[in-house]
Scaffold this motif. Structure first.
Motif, PDB file in Angstrom:
ATOM      1  N   PRO A 196       3.584  -8.053  -4.638  1.00 48.98           N
ATOM      2  CA  PRO A 196       4.290  -7.273  -3.606  1.00 48.98           C
ATOM      3  C   PRO A 196       3.395  -7.181  -2.368  1.00 48.98           C
ATOM      4  CG  PRO A 196       3.774  -5.922  -5.557  1.00 48.98           C
ATOM      5  CD  PRO A 196       3.273  -7.294  -5.838  1.00 48.98           C
ATOM      6  N   THR A 198       2.036  -6.060   1.463  1.00 48.04           N
ATOM      7  CA  THR A 198       1.961  -4.899   2.347  1.00 48.04           C
ATOM      8  C   THR A 198       2.809  -5.190   3.584  1.00 48.04           C
ATOM      9  OG1 THR A 198       0.124  -5.784   3.620  1.00 48.04           O
ATOM     10  CG2 THR A 198      -0.437  -4.535   1.649  1.00 48.04           C
ATOM     11  N   GLN A 201       1.455  -7.936   5.751  1.00 50.24           N
ATOM     12  CA  GLN A 201       1.567  -9.224   5.066  1.00 50.24           C
ATOM     13  C   GLN A 201       3.012  -9.698   5.059  1.00 50.24           C
ATOM     14  OE1 GLN A 201      -0.078  -8.255   1.224  1.00 50.24           O
ATOM     15  NE2 GLN A 201      -2.191  -8.648   1.852  1.00 50.24           N
ATOM     16  N   THR A 226     -11.318 -11.415   6.698  1.00 51.81           N
ATOM     17  CA  THR A 226     -11.514 -11.823   5.303  1.00 51.81           C
ATOM     18  C   THR A 226     -11.011 -10.718   4.384  1.00 51.81           C
ATOM     19  OG1 THR A 226     -13.768 -11.565   6.084  1.00 51.81           O
ATOM     20  CG2 THR A 226     -13.313 -13.499   4.790  1.00 51.81           C
ATOM     21  N   LYS A 230      -4.561 -13.461   3.596  1.00 51.67           N
ATOM     22  CA  LYS A 230      -4.010 -14.679   4.220  1.00 51.67           C
ATOM     23  C   LYS A 230      -3.502 -15.654   3.150  1.00 51.67           C
ATOM     24  CE  LYS A 230      -7.824 -15.657   6.487  1.00 51.67           C
ATOM     25  NZ  LYS A 230      -8.569 -14.418   6.132  1.00 51.67           N
ATOM     26  N   ARG A 590     -15.625  -6.282  -0.782  1.00 56.42           N
ATOM     27  CA  ARG A 590     -14.272  -6.796  -0.902  1.00 56.42           C
ATOM     28  C   ARG A 590     -13.443  -6.004  -1.905  1.00 56.42           C
ATOM     29  NH1 ARG A 590     -13.064 -12.708   0.767  1.00 56.42           N
ATOM     30  NH2 ARG A 590     -11.136 -11.844   0.093  1.00 56.42           N
TER      31      ARG A 590
END
Ligand code: ADP
Ligand code: ZN
Length: 731
Positions: A196, A198, A201, A226, A230, A590
């Motif tokens: 799913p 965001t 996105q 980063t 993507k 990250r």
């Protein structure tokens, strides 16, 4: 193009071969005739060579002497789209068309008859005894409902040995069958949905999908920090493309990244795509080449040369990490895969997605100019946030000689270790020390064939030339004055840094990631996975780690020498340093834990260092763009490099001077010629090198002018001339 689709037996056909002949040759169509574009084997003197039926015969040769085509290969004929791409890419890069055809047919065994291989699928018996390993094998086969795998594929996917599979075969629980080797790739499941997305996105994915639905050419710069997702987003574009029945290609800059990516594709689509890069077996390459042409491969993941595959209907090309240098081929034919992707897409009506956190100035400028659509994703996915960035002013640190990790950085590393987090020390230099010097005579050890110093690789116990790859055992005595025990390392490489880290942090588990320390792509992948799972406290790495790997526990990045890339006069020094530093910093934090990136620098006020720390990318690009525009440099002007080389030290200079004296063709288009000048690396592999540089206004017909300029030149014996359109590096 007005060409017949088919040539009957005996008809004259014109064939382009992969041989450097400077022309195409007439042959007679063989028994059964041949199609326009057919891949054929033709006699050339005493040899048989590969070629493509390029058009109707020219008939300027005695028909009685014309030989027939030997054989038509059992592969799909070359489509007009690929043919046009090869012609135009050749014209752009000034590469002869036969070399372009070689690029498009780099597959061994293309002319071999199809062979058989053993594959394994689910049988109907139940094994007498069920073990974990056996259950995993059967589960894989059930998951893929009826699909067959090779022994190795199946064993790998089940995480077991091949003997387990063989055991199941004797029990009838798995069936062994023979099928033609070049089988289609398993179909990707397009009904599965991705993660799913965001809001950000989803917006990006929607715009990319809309582009694909238009089924016409367009390029999008997908700019996202980063970790912004993507990859998730462009996988949605891939899904849309495949749903439209077209093929997709994803280019990655580094083989080491493919394993991680393939796993994501498999999670998203339930099957693995075709793979194309130098790490793939010859049989798999041939399978990929053939299946791409027959439509038996929907998605290809590969290196830049995957651009030259004979796609049946290519609808999407993703260039991930589009700013990466490795897209520019620096040996053999000089092409930039990013630019060639745009060219091929324009010809075949496909979409291009250029993905990067730190786009190249070229792509940024194309987006500014409205040639590319631009999509920005500014947030990291989930709780991950961008790392804090700061400088460590090395002028204020107490450093002892031969040491590179400042006290401030040491303290930060220690803090991370106490919390069970990882720290990365980044240094873009392979080996132990970049220079080896004799303390007795002052002589620096150089390569015998290149003007480059030999780099000590202590792990290999050898000196290695990073230009030509030549290596020799580490000498005991100075090769020049023969004194013993006087050779001293100067400057740091990752191996030396690892040594220093081991002294400073005796309890730490230290992993060094450098391409030369792993025997194979597989070993490297295993190393990276182990680190990602917490198998190290301190990671020492070269630019290999800057590219796309996910290390969830990593919260600190220490850049040992942020000034390194700023030295030298390279046009792209600032841009590259900016990209590399931002990419490396992006490795930190990250997941849930916030990351920090610290740059050791002696010039914290340098504008590039300031821009990196501020993270104000737009103003960095704008400033960089203004400078280039004012200087008429790319992307606001055009450059071409001419490299002359010869074993004779004088010849390239003399020849270059003659070329420079007859530069009318260049002046006619308003271009300027600089040089000849000795190349920064004046000798490589025993060849002396001289450069000339052509600088032209943006719209000028540069390639035509260069062709006209060089046409009358007759190369002296042993001289090589290479033209580099849009050079990326100037060594
Ligand atoms: P990028 O390619 O921009 O560096 P990725 O696509 O690799 O970013 O995403 C970073 C991480 O976040 C990956 O592990 C990815 O699976 C995860 N991720 C990104 N978007 C989502 C999402 N919408 N749902 C779940 N996980 C996501
Ligand atoms: Zn060398």
């Amino acid at each position: 193009m007005d060409q017949p689709e088919f040539y009957a037996e005996g008809a004259l056909v014109n064939v382009l071969t992969t041989q450097p002949l400077d022309r195409t040759l007439d042959y007679r169509a063989p028994e059964g005739g041949c199609a326009q574009g057919a891949y054929v084997q033709v006699p050339l003197g005493p040899r048989q060579v590969l070629g493509v039926v390029w058009g109707p015969g020219r008939g300027d040769f005695d028909y009685a002497k014309i030989r027939p085509v030997t054989r038509v290969l059992n592969v799909a004929p070359m489509r007009d789209e690929l043919r046009e791409f090869l012609i135009r890419a050749g014209e752009y890069t000034l590469t002869p068309i036969d070399s372009m055809l070689r690029l498009a047919t780099r597959v061994p065994g293309l002319s071999d008859p199809p062979s058989m291989q053993k594959v394994y699928r689910l049988g109907d018996q139940t094994p007498d005894r069920m073990t974990d390993a056996r259950a995993r094998v059967l589960a894989v086969l059930e998951d893929y409902g009826g699909l067959a795998f090779t022994l190795k594929e199946l064993a790998d996917m089940a995480g077991t040995s091949s003997s387990v599979v063989k055991g199941l075969v004797t029990q009838g629980a798995v069936l062994e069958e023979a099928t033609p080797r070049d089988a289609p790739y398993p179909a990707l499941d397009l009904d599965r949905s991705g993660k799913p997305l965001t809001g950000d996105q989803e917006n990006a994915a929607t715009r990319l999908r809309a582009g694909l639905q238009s089924e016409s050419y367009g390029t999008t710069l997908l700019r996202g920090v980063t970790g912004s997702g993507k990859t998730e987003v462009y996988l949605e574009a891939v899904a849309e493309c495949l749903k439209l029945g077209r093929q997709a290609l994803v280019l990655l800059p580094e083989i080491a990244l493919t394993a991680e990516f393939l796993t994501r594709v498999e999670a998203r689509f339930g099957a693995r795509p075709a793979e194309w890069h130098s790490g793939v077996t010859m049989t798999e390459r041939r399978r990929a080449w053939k299946m791409v042409g027959q439509g038996g491969a929907q998605l290809v993941v590969g290196a830049r040369s995957a651009l030259f595959l004979p796609y049946r209907d290519l609808g999407l090309i993703v260039v991930d990490e589009e700013h990466d240098n490795s897209y520019k081929q620096e040996d053999g034919s000089l092409y930039n895969a990013r630019d060639m992707a745009v060219l091929r897409a324009a010809i075949c009506g496909a979409r291009v997605v250029l993905a990067s956190a730190t786009p190249s100035l070229e792509s940024w400028a194309n987006a500014e100019a409205g040639k590319y659509e631009r999509i920005d994703m500014t947030d990291r996915f989930g709780p991950a946030i961008l790392p804090d960035m700061d400088a460590i002013d090395m002028r204020a640190e107490a450093m002892s000689s031969g040491k590179w990790i400042s006290p401030s950085l040491q303290g930060e590393v220690r803090q991370r270790m106490e919390k069970g987090e990882q720290a990365l020390l980044f240094l873009n230099r392979r080996g132990y020390a970049p220079v080896t010097l004799c303390r007795a005579c002052g002589e620096q050890i150089e390569c015998e064939h290149c003007s480059a110093s030999m780099v000590e690789h202590r792990f290999l116990k050898r000196l290695v030339c990073h230009q030509c790859g030549e290596s020799r055992p580490m000498p005991e005595k100075c090769p020049s004055c023969e004194a013993e025990g006087t050779l001293a390392p100067i400057g740091p490489g990752v191996e030396r840094l690892a040594e220093e880290a081991a002294e400073l942090f005796p309890d730490a588990r230290i992993a060094t990631l450098s391409s030369d320390l792993f025997g194979s792509a597989r070993a490297l992948k295993a190393g990276i996975e182990a680190i990602a799972q917490g198998g190290a406290d301190i990671i020492i790495g070269t630019q290999l780690v800057a590219k796309g790997h996910n290390f969830p526990l990593l919260t600190l990045v220490g850049v040992i020498d942020a000034d390194l890339g700023l030295q030298g006069s390279d046009l792209r020094a600032a841009e590259r340093t900016f990209q590399l530093m931002r990419q490396v910093a992006g490795r930190a934090g990250r997941s849930e834990r916030k990351g920090a990136a610290l740059l050791q620098t002696y010039q914290p006020e340098h504008p590039v260092i300031r821009a990196i720390l501020d993270g104000d990318e737009e103003s960095f690009w704008r400033a960089e763009a203004d400078q280039r525009r004012a200087a008429g440099m790319p992307p606001y002007g055009r450059l071409a490099g001419i490299i002359l080389s010869s074993p004779d030290p004088q010849a390239p200079f003399q020849f270059g001077t003659t070329l420079a004296r007859h530069d009318d063709a260049l002046r006619e288009i308003g271009a300027q010629l600089f040089g000849p000048a000795a190349a920064p690396i004046a000798r490589i592999r025993g060849r002396h090198r001289v450069r000339l540089l052509v600088k032209a206004p943006k719209g000028a017909p540069l390639q035509q002018a260069i062709t006209k300029w060089l046409a009358p030149a007759r190369l002296p014996k042993d001289m090589r001339l290479a033209v580099d359109i849009d050079p990326q590096s100037f060594y």
